[in-house]
Design a protein around this motif. Structure first.
Motif, PDB file in Angstrom:
ATOM      1  N   PRO A 190       3.189   2.660   2.226  1.00  0.00           N
ATOM      2  CA  PRO A 190       4.994   4.055   2.253  1.00  0.00           C
ATOM      3  C   PRO A 190       5.543   2.563   1.840  1.00  0.00           C
ATOM      4  N   ASN A 191       6.633   2.485   1.122  1.00  0.00           N
ATOM      5  CA  ASN A 191       7.411   1.326   1.774  1.00  0.00           C
ATOM      6  C   ASN A 191       8.614   1.683   2.072  1.00  0.00           C
ATOM      7  N   ASN A 192       9.393   0.252   3.188  1.00  0.00           N
ATOM      8  CA  ASN A 192      10.140   0.334   3.758  1.00  0.00           C
ATOM      9  C   ASN A 192       9.954   1.016   4.875  1.00  0.00           C
ATOM     10  N   ILE A 193       8.990   0.942   5.410  1.00  0.00           N
ATOM     11  CA  ILE A 193       8.012   1.320   6.781  1.00  0.00           C
ATOM     12  C   ILE A 193       7.516  -0.035   6.862  1.00  0.00           C
ATOM     13  N   ASN A 194       7.196  -0.469   8.412  1.00  0.00           N
ATOM     14  CA  ASN A 194       6.278  -1.204   8.947  1.00  0.00           C
ATOM     15  C   ASN A 194       4.683  -0.769   8.728  1.00  0.00           C
ATOM     16  N   PRO A 195       4.369  -1.733   7.934  1.00  0.00           N
ATOM     17  CA  PRO A 195       3.149  -1.074   7.372  1.00  0.00           C
ATOM     18  C   PRO A 195       1.758  -1.228   8.909  1.00  0.00           C
ATOM     19  N   GLU A 196       2.074  -1.592   9.782  1.00  0.00           N
ATOM     20  CA  GLU A 196       1.163  -2.267  10.815  1.00  0.00           C
ATOM     21  C   GLU A 196       0.544  -0.832  11.368  1.00  0.00           C
ATOM     22  N   PHE A 197       0.850   0.103  11.713  1.00  0.00           N
ATOM     23  CA  PHE A 197       0.750   1.271  11.742  1.00  0.00           C
ATOM     24  C   PHE A 197      -0.760   1.845  10.786  1.00  0.00           C
ATOM     25  N   TYR A 198      -0.704   1.229   9.894  1.00  0.00           N
ATOM     26  CA  TYR A 198      -1.194   2.206   8.350  1.00  0.00           C
ATOM     27  C   TYR A 198      -2.328   0.995   7.636  1.00  0.00           C
ATOM     28  N   SER A 219       3.494  -9.088  -0.725  1.00  0.00           N
ATOM     29  CA  SER A 219       3.566 -10.411  -0.469  1.00  0.00           C
ATOM     30  C   SER A 219       4.884 -10.425   0.383  1.00  0.00           C
ATOM     31  N   SER A 220       5.309  -8.765   0.643  1.00  0.00           N
ATOM     32  CA  SER A 220       5.974  -9.014   1.706  1.00  0.00           C
ATOM     33  C   SER A 220       5.304  -8.261   3.500  1.00  0.00           C
ATOM     34  N   ASP A 221       4.012  -8.332   3.281  1.00  0.00           N
ATOM     35  CA  ASP A 221       3.709  -7.837   4.928  1.00  0.00           C
ATOM     36  C   ASP A 221       2.083  -8.692   4.789  1.00  0.00           C
ATOM     37  N   TYR A 222       1.916  -9.774   3.572  1.00  0.00           N
ATOM     38  CA  TYR A 222       0.191 -10.144   4.128  1.00  0.00           C
ATOM     39  C   TYR A 222      -0.099 -10.665   5.396  1.00  0.00           C
ATOM     40  N   LEU A 223       1.192 -11.403   5.828  1.00  0.00           N
ATOM     41  CA  LEU A 223       1.412 -11.978   7.626  1.00  0.00           C
ATOM     42  C   LEU A 223       0.053 -10.564   8.012  1.00  0.00           C
ATOM     43  N   ILE A 224       1.044  -9.753   8.418  1.00  0.00           N
ATOM     44  CA  ILE A 224       0.859  -8.514   9.519  1.00  0.00           C
ATOM     45  C   ILE A 224      -0.869  -7.745   8.822  1.00  0.00           C
TER      46      ILE A 224
END
Length: 244
Positions: A190-198, A219-224
């Motif tokens: 989901p957008n605009n939510i910390n994706p770590e849980f998913y 692009s916005s969350d590749y490190l996580i």
């Protein structure tokens, strides 16, 4: 001895000049790719995680003047969202560069499957038995064995494609039954939510199914995503800039 030392110094200076010249005139897309790869390496080293995902350069809507420097540099993994655009851009390029791996990462309609299986090496967006069966049938006709990811609707969002986690095991079993080369799972959180849980949930699902590859992170969350054992990250704007 002095002559050998002089030759050595001249050679070293020449090498440094070549390296500097190469870096200075390196295309922005190549610089961006290298920065992303280095960011991943540094981040995972800091976290003491032994994982190095491959970067899929997502080329949808971008012209070849931005893509060609990456090909010349030697990058091999590229992603497209639409079959028609991919056919127009990549058909002849892939013939001349057989090592390039092309990834279908967008929604795939069954009426486009026969074209997709001829061009793509990976399909990341399988989310139904109907689509899985069509891919199996079409690739059998041309004796091909495409690598398959199942797309999971990990946030259970009505507007997104992907299979619900409750139906995942049934689709996995079906893919094995029809001899699809299923290698892993894919998600768009989901957008605009910390994706770590998913991403953590995706990692656990992948491990429970004993699948080796995991396609997640943009692009916005590749490190996580890399921290959560993603093996393929899909980066477009982070490499090519914003789409116009």
């Amino acid at each position: 001895c002095m002559f050998i030392l002089l030759v050595y110094i001249v050679c070293v200076k020449f090498i440094y000049k070549v390296i500097f010249f190469h870096h200075f005139y390196m295309h922005n897309t190549v610089k961006n790719l290298l920065e992303i790869e280095n960011n991943i390496k540094d981040y995972l080293k800091e976290k003491k995680i032994n994982n190095l995902p491959r970067v899929i350069a997502v080329t949808k809507t971008f012209k070849f003047d931005k893509i060609l420097p990456l090909i010349d540099y030697g990058h091999l993994d590229f992603g497209e969202n639409k079959v028609q655009e991919a056919l127009e851009k990549w058909s002849s390029v892939k013939m001349g560069n057989p090592k390039i791996k092309l990834h279908m990462i967008g929604k795939l309609q069954t009426n486009k499957v026969k074209f997709a299986v001829k061009l793509f090496d990976y399909i990341h967006s399988v989310d139904s038995q109907k689509l899985a069966k069509k891919i199996a049938d079409e690739q059998r006709k041309i004796n091909k064995n495409i690598k398959i990811f199942l797309q999971i609707n990990i946030g259970d969002e009505n507007q997104k494609s992907g299979i619900n986690t409750n139906d995942l095991k049934q689709l996995v079993d079906y893919c094995k039954e029809i001899n699809l080369n299923l290698i892993g799972l894919m998600c768009i959180p989901p957008n605009n939510i910390n994706p770590e849980f998913y991403f953590e949930e995706m990692k656990n699902l992948n491990q429970a199914l004993d699948l080796k590859q995991l396609s997640m992170g943009m692009s916005s969350d590749y490190l996580i995503a890399a921290m959560k054992q993603s093996t393929f990250i899909r980066v477009g704007s982070g490499i090519f800039g914003q789409r116009s």
